[in-house]
Design a protein around this motif. Structure first.
Motif, PDB file in Angstrom:
ATOM      1  N   MET A  95       1.055  -1.216   0.040  1.00  0.00           N
ATOM      2  CA  MET A  95      -0.125   0.519  -0.058  1.00  0.00           C
ATOM      3  C   MET A  95       0.744   1.345  -0.232  1.00  0.00           C
ATOM      4  O   MET A  95       0.467   2.399  -0.786  1.00  0.00           O
ATOM      5  N   GLU A  96       2.448   0.886   0.965  1.00  0.00           N
ATOM      6  CA  GLU A  96       2.997   2.275   0.388  1.00  0.00           C
ATOM      7  C   GLU A  96       3.505   2.287  -0.355  1.00  0.00           C
ATOM      8  O   GLU A  96       3.922   3.385  -1.329  1.00  0.00           O
ATOM      9  N   LEU A  97       3.959   1.739  -1.487  1.00  0.00           N
ATOM     10  CA  LEU A  97       5.213   1.394  -2.982  1.00  0.00           C
ATOM     11  C   LEU A  97       3.616   1.763  -3.930  1.00  0.00           C
ATOM     12  O   LEU A  97       3.886   2.356  -4.974  1.00  0.00           O
ATOM     13  N   MET A  98       2.817   1.201  -3.619  1.00  0.00           N
ATOM     14  CA  MET A  98       1.570   1.965  -4.575  1.00  0.00           C
ATOM     15  C   MET A  98       0.968   3.250  -4.206  1.00  0.00           C
ATOM     16  O   MET A  98       0.046   3.833  -4.823  1.00  0.00           O
ATOM     17  N   GLY A  99       1.597   3.754  -3.514  1.00  0.00           N
ATOM     18  CA  GLY A  99       0.667   4.879  -2.521  1.00  0.00           C
ATOM     19  C   GLY A  99      -0.759   5.477  -2.292  1.00  0.00           C
ATOM     20  O   GLY A  99      -0.885   6.299  -2.508  1.00  0.00           O
ATOM     21  N   LEU A 100      -1.074   4.176  -1.539  1.00  0.00           N
ATOM     22  CA  LEU A 100      -2.573   4.312  -1.322  1.00  0.00           C
ATOM     23  C   LEU A 100      -3.027   4.744   0.523  1.00  0.00           C
ATOM     24  O   LEU A 100      -3.464   4.846   0.913  1.00  0.00           O
ATOM     25  N   HIS A 101      -1.530   4.537   1.239  1.00  0.00           N
ATOM     26  CA  HIS A 101      -1.625   4.883   2.545  1.00  0.00           C
ATOM     27  C   HIS A 101      -1.573   6.774   2.490  1.00  0.00           C
ATOM     28  O   HIS A 101      -0.729   7.245   1.776  1.00  0.00           O
ATOM     29  N   MET A 102      -1.685   6.822   3.904  1.00  0.00           N
ATOM     30  CA  MET A 102      -0.875   8.294   4.423  1.00  0.00           C
ATOM     31  C   MET A 102       0.313   7.958   4.320  1.00  0.00           C
ATOM     32  O   MET A 102       1.023   6.978   5.095  1.00  0.00           O
ATOM     33  N   PRO A 103       1.322   8.575   3.554  1.00  0.00           N
ATOM     34  CA  PRO A 103       3.003   8.232   3.883  1.00  0.00           C
ATOM     35  C   PRO A 103       3.143   7.640   4.943  1.00  0.00           C
ATOM     36  O   PRO A 103       3.257   8.211   6.066  1.00  0.00           O
ATOM     37  N   GLY A 104       3.542   6.729   5.221  1.00  0.00           N
ATOM     38  CA  GLY A 104       4.825   6.099   6.619  1.00  0.00           C
ATOM     39  C   GLY A 104       3.497   5.812   7.516  1.00  0.00           C
ATOM     40  O   GLY A 104       3.621   5.460   8.936  1.00  0.00           O
ATOM     41  N   ALA A 105       2.075   4.855   6.429  1.00  0.00           N
ATOM     42  CA  ALA A 105       1.298   4.775   7.850  1.00  0.00           C
ATOM     43  C   ALA A 105       1.615   3.559   8.195  1.00  0.00           C
ATOM     44  O   ALA A 105       0.740   2.457   9.139  1.00  0.00           O
ATOM     45  N   ALA A 106       2.318   2.432   7.819  1.00  0.00           N
ATOM     46  CA  ALA A 106       2.166   1.122   8.182  1.00  0.00           C
ATOM     47  C   ALA A 106       1.825   0.439   8.659  1.00  0.00           C
ATOM     48  O   ALA A 106       1.315  -0.220   9.482  1.00  0.00           O
ATOM     49  N   PHE A 107       2.873   1.098   9.282  1.00  0.00           N
ATOM     50  CA  PHE A 107       3.927   0.335  10.798  1.00  0.00           C
ATOM     51  C   PHE A 107       3.953   0.558  12.166  1.00  0.00           C
ATOM     52  O   PHE A 107       4.413   0.687  12.885  1.00  0.00           O
ATOM     53  N   VAL A 108       2.915   2.101  12.290  1.00  0.00           N
ATOM     54  CA  VAL A 108       2.779   2.601  13.005  1.00  0.00           C
ATOM     55  C   VAL A 108       2.300   1.884  13.909  1.00  0.00           C
ATOM     56  O   VAL A 108       1.066   1.725  14.262  1.00  0.00           O
ATOM     57  N   ASN A 109       2.376   1.450  15.186  1.00  0.00           N
ATOM     58  CA  ASN A 109       2.044   0.918  16.872  1.00  0.00           C
ATOM     59  C   ASN A 109       0.309   1.421  16.868  1.00  0.00           C
ATOM     60  O   ASN A 109      -0.289   2.269  16.548  1.00  0.00           O
ATOM     61  N   PRO A 110      -0.938   0.319  17.112  1.00  0.00           N
ATOM     62  CA  PRO A 110      -2.481   0.438  17.806  1.00  0.00           C
ATOM     63  C   PRO A 110      -2.443   1.132  18.549  1.00  0.00           C
ATOM     64  O   PRO A 110      -1.354   0.976  19.485  1.00  0.00           O
ATOM     65  N   GLY A 111      -3.304   2.222  18.793  1.00  0.00           N
ATOM     66  CA  GLY A 111      -3.647   2.625  19.943  1.00  0.00           C
ATOM     67  C   GLY A 111      -2.795   3.972  20.382  1.00  0.00           C
ATOM     68  O   GLY A 111      -3.005   4.789  22.395  1.00  0.00           O
ATOM     69  N   THR A 112      -1.602   4.429  19.447  1.00  0.00           N
ATOM     70  CA  THR A 112      -1.020   5.839  20.015  1.00  0.00           C
ATOM     71  C   THR A 112      -1.368   7.144  19.235  1.00  0.00           C
ATOM     72  O   THR A 112      -2.646   7.078  18.275  1.00  0.00           O
ATOM     73  N   LYS A 113      -0.943   8.502  19.775  1.00  0.00           N
ATOM     74  CA  LYS A 113      -1.819   9.527  19.191  1.00  0.00           C
ATOM     75  C   LYS A 113      -1.137   9.656  17.499  1.00  0.00           C
ATOM     76  O   LYS A 113      -1.970   9.815  16.215  1.00  0.00           O
ATOM     77  N   LEU A 114       0.289   8.962  17.157  1.00  0.00           N
ATOM     78  CA  LEU A 114       0.351   9.043  16.035  1.00  0.00           C
ATOM     79  C   LEU A 114      -0.620   8.352  14.969  1.00  0.00           C
ATOM     80  O   LEU A 114      -0.959   8.906  13.776  1.00  0.00           O
TER      81      LEU A 114
END
Length: 606
Positions: free
Chosen positions: A235-254
């Motif tokens: 999803m990152e390589l095809m540009g379908l996420h907001m950039p860098g969204a893939a591996f941020v842990n759940p439940g965080t402010k980010l």
């Protein structure tokens, strides 16, 4: 940086081969935008049904003056990766109002956990759950109430299914919203060690369950680099996420701010503005090649040898295993994530993660920078790292160097010079060999065949000591038409034990192994499959088989005329139960693995 010549050549070949189908697809989404169903075309009765339960958003949706986002969700609270999605819709509705928009849950799709179904008869539904998800997503979006789509899905068949379904509504801007991986638990190598000890009878079920529970321990995606996390990479390589969204842990402010940014972004890329970015335009030939390049550079799941061609077909693009093989020869392996390495996706992310990988690929000319992404300025946006500055989301330049050379390396000094996913072909058909997790000394195996019709038979033979020898284990009638093409993870521990004893061991199957493909050499997805007279149906116990990743070959070593003259063995009788009988239509219509093994796309003539 000039594009690498092999990437350029593969892309040109895919574009040329796809020309007619791609144009038909682009004509379709143009018609759907101009004349297809939308809210303005709904009757008063249609529209009233659509906003009847919208509570505070009802006047806004009724007026037709605000962008309405359709949320397609794969939420359930049995699947750890999707449990965090439970409260996303209510949050996303608030975020939509902040942007002057509205949001509704358009529909839910099934979310199957391959981890729960491994080795069970229900695994025979797994691959076809992808096509079921595509159908479910299409049903959700068919209500014509939406100007944009937020896809909530992460795991194995879910993201490909959402993409296939969403691409048939490719005139709509679409953003995928992940939820992130669980924190690291028991190290994966330790988990693997306990599994092998259990296979050898040296520990009991209680110790095994303790290890598994310490590994899979909380909400979030499983942390090994299997199909789910390969999906997020793509999803990152095809540009379908907001950039860098893939591996941020759940439940965080980010994580929450990335979700907010995705919701805010959707109205900005709708067709009423000057920055229209429909899904069907974002997913083009270059984006598909980028997905394959990312898969190879990171040692991702072999399941994507099925999913990438299927996703491409849904967008009118023809991508095959020859393309994947040529890219694999050109793209070096620059990530070393379990099951290939020691660390998991959290360690990968901490070492630089997707921002580092994409930066390296762009600098080396191995990925297309000029794709249409949901973010705005091409793939370069995805070489940045999301961060919070005074509680506000911002992006900074990604790392120029790896934070851990055991996890990530530059293109100039890779773990391996190639992407480690090779096409093997010969008189047994065509298949996939994932070399990135296998020691090169085992890339060529020549040994007698031992033939089985399911993985439980293999385990029984292993426990009886019948496989304590050099052996090529052939497990056939595991293709899509035979039984839905299940993953065969139960084979990994016993075959690993045999290899550790010093035997030459390989697996040959028309089934799947996925992101858990490990240290044992395996030719998987063999096509044509055994059902219907494929070559595997003519193999007998004792036949010498040679599998060679170096030369890209897989052959039974006997006179060709004699082999072809053999009568194929009959397939096992199909069993009912676990709902498998309901998928008979899917099995009957599934096409070849190299085309994605998709009954839905085959029946649609795509």
């Amino acid at each position: 940086m000039r594009l690498h010549p092999d990437v350029e050549a593969v892309t040109a070949r895919v574009v040329a081969r796809s020309a007619a189908g791609r144009q038909r697809y682009l004509d379709l989404i143009a018609r759907e935008q101009d004349r297809g169903l939308n809210r303005s075309a709904l009757s008063c009765s249609n529209l009233a049904h659509g906003f009847a339960a919208a509570e505070g958003d009802k006047p806004v949706i009724r007026s037709g003056k605000a962008f309405n986002i359709g949320i397609v969700t794969a939420y359930n609270d049995m699947l750890s990766a999707h449990q965090p999605y439970g409260r996303y819709p209510e949050q996303m509705k608030l975020f939509a109002r902040e942007a002057g928009a509205t949001a509704q849950v358009a529909g839910g799709v099934p979310a199957m956990c391959d981890g729960v179904t491994q080795g069970q008869s229900s695994m025979e539904l797994s691959l076809f759950s992808r096509d079921t998800i595509a159908l479910s997503a299409a049903v959700a979006l068919s209500h014509a109430m939406f100007e944009g789509v937020a896809m909530l899905g992460i795991c194995d068949k879910i993201v490909p299914g959402l993409l296939i379904g969403g691409l048939r509504f490719g005139h709509l801007p679409t953003i995928f919203v992940p939820a992130g991986p669980m924190p690291s638990g028991l190290p994966n190598k330790e988990k693997q060690r306990i599994r092998q000890l259990y296979a050898e009878g040296k520990v009991g079920e209680e110790e095994l369950l303790d290890a598994e529970a310490a590994s899979y321990h909380s909400p979030g995606t499983c942390t090994f680099y299997g199909t789910a996390n390969s999906n997020q990479m793509m999803m990152e390589l095809m540009g379908l996420h907001m950039p860098g969204a893939a591996f941020v842990n759940p439940g965080t402010k980010l994580r929450q701010e990335l979700t907010r940014a995705a919701v805010h972004r959707l109205p900005q890329i709708g067709w009423n503005g000057n920055d229209y970015r429909p899904l069907g335009r974002c997913i083009d030939e270059k984006a598909i090649v980028n997905a394959a390049v990312g898969l190879l550079a990171t040692g991702g799941s072999t399941n994507h040898a099925l999913h990438i061609p299927a996703i491409a077909r849904a967008a009118g693009i023809d991508f095959d295993w020859e393309d994947l093989d040529q890219l694999s020869a050109a793209v070096p392996l620059i990530a070393n994530v379990y099951p290939s390495g020691q660390g998991d996706v959290n360690h990968f992310h901490a070492a630089g993660g997707m921002a580092y990988v994409i930066g390296e690929l762009l600098q080396a000319g191995l990925a297309h920078a000029d794709i249409l992404t949901v973010a705005g300025h091409g793939l370069g946006d995805y070489a940045k790292v999301p961060t919070l500055e005074d509680e506000a989301l911002a992006w900074r330049d990604g790392p120029a160097q790896s934070g851990d050379s055991s996890m990530l390396r530059p293109v100039s000094a890779p773990f391996r010079p190639d992407g480690g996913m090779r096409l093997v072909q010969g008189n047994l058909g065509r298949g996939t060999f994932k070399t990135s997790a296998v020691d090169p000394s085992r890339w060529t195996i020549e040994a007698p065949a031992r033939v089985f019709h399911d993985q439980h038979e293999v385990n029984a033979a292993f426990k009886a000591g019948e496989l304590d020898c050099d052996v090529v284990v052939v497990v056939r009638f595991q293709g899509a038409k035979a039984n839905g093409m299940p993953e065969l993870h139960k084979l990994t521990p016993p075959l690993g034990v045999l290899q550790d004893k010093g035997f030459k061991v390989a697996l040959v199957t028309d089934g799947r192994m996925s992101g858990a493909s490990g240290k044992v050499p395996a030719a998987i997805h063999i096509s044509p499959e055994a059902l219907g007279g494929g070559p595997l149906a003519r193999v007998r116990d004792g036949d010498m088989i040679r599998l060679c990743a170096n030369r890209g070959t897989i052959d039974v070593l006997m006179d060709e005329a004699e082999f072809r003259a053999r009568e194929p063995v009959a397939a096992p009788v199909e069993e009912d139960g676990t709902g498998r009988e309901l998928f008979a239509m899917f099995r009957q219509n599934a096409d070849a693995a190299e085309k994605g093994a998709s009954p839905v796309l085959a029946a649609a003539g795509l």
